[in-house]
Design a protein around this motif. Structure first.
Motif: not given
Length: 156
Positions: A29-58
Protein backbone atom coordinates in the motif's frame (compact mmCIF):
# COMPACT_ATOMS: atom_id res chain seq x y z
CA UNK A 1 3.62 -28.95 28.12
CA UNK A 2 0.05 -28.44 29.20
CA UNK A 3 -3.00 -27.71 27.09
CA UNK A 4 -2.79 -23.96 27.76
CA UNK A 5 0.87 -23.89 26.76
CA UNK A 6 0.11 -25.78 23.55
CA UNK A 7 -2.76 -23.42 22.71
CA UNK A 8 -0.61 -20.34 23.35
CA UNK A 9 2.23 -21.75 21.25
CA UNK A 10 -0.25 -22.50 18.45
CA UNK A 11 -1.66 -18.95 18.57
CA UNK A 12 1.81 -17.40 18.80
CA UNK A 13 2.96 -19.38 15.78
CA UNK A 14 -0.10 -18.63 13.61
CA UNK A 15 -0.28 -14.96 14.51
CA UNK A 16 3.19 -14.48 13.01
CA UNK A 17 1.71 -15.34 9.60
CA UNK A 18 -1.03 -12.76 10.04
CA UNK A 19 1.61 -10.18 11.00
CA UNK A 20 3.77 -11.06 7.99
CA UNK A 21 0.78 -10.81 5.64
CA UNK A 22 -0.32 -7.47 7.10
CA UNK A 23 3.24 -6.13 6.86
CA UNK A 24 3.39 -7.18 3.20
CA UNK A 25 0.05 -5.45 2.55
CA UNK A 26 1.29 -2.33 4.35
CA UNK A 27 4.47 -2.28 2.28
CA UNK A 28 2.49 -2.75 -0.93
CA UNK A 29 0.00 0.00 0.00
CA UNK A 30 2.77 2.44 0.89
CA UNK A 31 4.55 1.79 -2.42
CA UNK A 32 1.47 1.70 -4.64
CA UNK A 33 -0.24 4.74 -3.14
CA UNK A 34 2.78 6.87 -2.24
CA UNK A 35 1.15 10.18 -3.22
CA UNK A 36 -2.32 9.38 -1.86
CA UNK A 37 -3.71 9.83 1.64
CA UNK A 38 -4.18 6.66 3.66
CA UNK A 39 -7.52 5.06 2.97
CA UNK A 40 -9.77 3.91 5.81
CA UNK A 41 -8.96 0.32 4.80
CA UNK A 42 -5.21 1.00 5.09
CA UNK A 43 -5.74 2.56 8.51
CA UNK A 44 -7.76 -0.47 9.65
CA UNK A 45 -5.09 -2.85 8.32
CA UNK A 46 -2.50 -0.87 10.26
CA UNK A 47 -4.62 -1.18 13.41
CA UNK A 48 -5.06 -4.93 12.92
CA UNK A 49 -1.32 -5.26 12.40
CA UNK A 50 -0.66 -3.52 15.70
CA UNK A 51 -3.30 -5.58 17.53
CA UNK A 52 -1.92 -8.86 16.16
CA UNK A 53 1.63 -7.81 17.04
CA UNK A 54 0.70 -6.85 20.60
CA UNK A 55 -1.27 -10.06 21.21
CA UNK A 56 1.67 -12.04 19.87
CA UNK A 57 4.01 -10.09 22.14
CA UNK A 58 1.89 -10.78 25.22
CA UNK A 59 1.73 -14.49 24.42
CA UNK A 60 5.48 -14.49 23.74
CA UNK A 61 6.29 -12.78 27.03
CA UNK A 62 4.24 -15.39 28.88
CA UNK A 63 6.05 -18.16 26.98
CA UNK A 64 9.42 -16.55 27.64
CA UNK A 65 8.97 -16.50 31.42
CA UNK A 66 6.84 -19.61 31.94
CA UNK A 67 7.59 -21.85 28.95
CA UNK A 68 10.31 -24.41 28.29
CA UNK A 69 12.48 -21.99 26.28
CA UNK A 70 13.64 -18.52 27.16
CA UNK A 71 14.33 -17.23 30.65
CA UNK A 72 14.44 -20.77 32.03
CA UNK A 73 17.81 -21.19 30.29
CA UNK A 74 19.31 -18.36 32.35
CA UNK A 75 17.86 -19.81 35.57
CA UNK A 76 19.05 -23.34 34.95
CA UNK A 77 22.32 -22.90 33.03
CA UNK A 78 23.57 -19.42 33.78
CA UNK A 79 24.22 -16.48 31.49
CA UNK A 80 27.73 -17.55 30.42
CA UNK A 81 26.53 -20.93 29.14
CA UNK A 82 23.49 -19.44 27.41
CA UNK A 83 25.49 -16.74 25.64
CA UNK A 84 28.06 -19.25 24.32
CA UNK A 85 25.48 -21.55 22.73
CA UNK A 86 23.82 -20.15 19.56
CA UNK A 87 20.53 -22.05 20.04
CA UNK A 88 20.17 -21.16 23.72
CA UNK A 89 21.14 -17.54 23.02
CA UNK A 90 18.56 -17.34 20.22
CA UNK A 91 15.70 -18.45 22.48
CA UNK A 92 16.85 -16.57 25.59
CA UNK A 93 17.96 -13.28 24.00
CA UNK A 94 17.76 -12.84 20.23
CA UNK A 95 14.18 -13.93 19.51
CA UNK A 96 12.52 -11.82 22.18
CA UNK A 97 14.79 -8.80 21.63
CA UNK A 98 14.24 -8.79 17.86
CA UNK A 99 10.50 -9.19 18.21
CA UNK A 100 10.18 -6.42 20.79
CA UNK A 101 12.10 -4.05 18.50
CA UNK A 102 9.91 -5.02 15.53
CA UNK A 103 6.73 -4.51 17.55
CA UNK A 104 7.95 -1.08 18.69
CA UNK A 105 8.39 -0.20 14.99
CA UNK A 106 4.92 -1.53 14.20
CA UNK A 107 3.49 0.52 17.06
CA UNK A 108 5.21 3.62 15.71
CA UNK A 109 3.38 3.12 12.39
CA UNK A 110 0.10 3.71 14.20
CA UNK A 111 1.33 7.15 15.28
CA UNK A 112 2.62 7.93 11.80
CA UNK A 113 -0.75 6.93 10.29
CA UNK A 114 -2.51 9.43 12.59
CA UNK A 115 -0.15 12.35 11.86
CA UNK A 116 -1.35 15.17 9.69
CA UNK A 117 1.55 15.27 7.21
CA UNK A 118 1.87 15.12 3.44
CA UNK A 119 0.78 11.74 2.03
CA UNK A 120 4.15 11.05 0.37
CA UNK A 121 6.04 11.78 3.60
CA UNK A 122 3.61 9.66 5.62
CA UNK A 123 3.84 6.74 3.19
CA UNK A 124 7.65 6.92 3.12
CA UNK A 125 7.80 6.75 6.92
CA UNK A 126 5.30 3.89 7.00
CA UNK A 127 7.27 2.08 4.32
CA UNK A 128 10.51 2.46 6.27
CA UNK A 129 9.01 1.21 9.53
CA UNK A 130 7.19 -1.68 7.80
CA UNK A 131 10.34 -2.83 5.99
CA UNK A 132 12.53 -2.57 9.09
CA UNK A 133 9.96 -4.49 11.16
CA UNK A 134 9.68 -7.15 8.45
CA UNK A 135 13.45 -7.63 8.23
CA UNK A 136 13.80 -7.90 12.00
CA UNK A 137 10.89 -10.34 12.27
CA UNK A 138 12.23 -12.53 9.46
CA UNK A 139 15.63 -12.60 11.19
CA UNK A 140 14.03 -13.42 14.56
CA UNK A 141 11.67 -16.21 13.51
CA UNK A 142 12.86 -19.71 14.44
CA UNK A 143 12.72 -21.09 10.90
CA UNK A 144 12.64 -24.89 10.47
CA UNK A 145 16.09 -26.42 10.66
CA UNK A 146 17.65 -23.37 12.27
CA UNK A 147 17.44 -24.56 15.89
CA UNK A 148 15.84 -27.95 15.86
CA UNK A 149 12.50 -29.22 14.67
CA UNK A 150 10.37 -26.05 14.62
CA UNK A 151 7.45 -26.39 12.18
CA UNK A 152 6.35 -23.60 9.87
CA UNK A 153 2.72 -24.20 10.81
CA UNK A 154 2.03 -25.51 14.31
CA UNK A 155 -0.89 -27.86 14.70
CA UNK A 156 -0.93 -28.95 11.08
Amino acid sequence: MGTLDNLLLFLHSWLRWIILILLAVGIFNSLAKMQQPLSSVAKKMNLWLMIAAHITLLIGIYQYFFGPKGFVFFRTMGAATVMKDPALRFWAVEHITGMIIAIVLITLTKGVAKKDIAPSKKNKKLLLFYILALIIILASIPWPGRFGDVPLFRGV
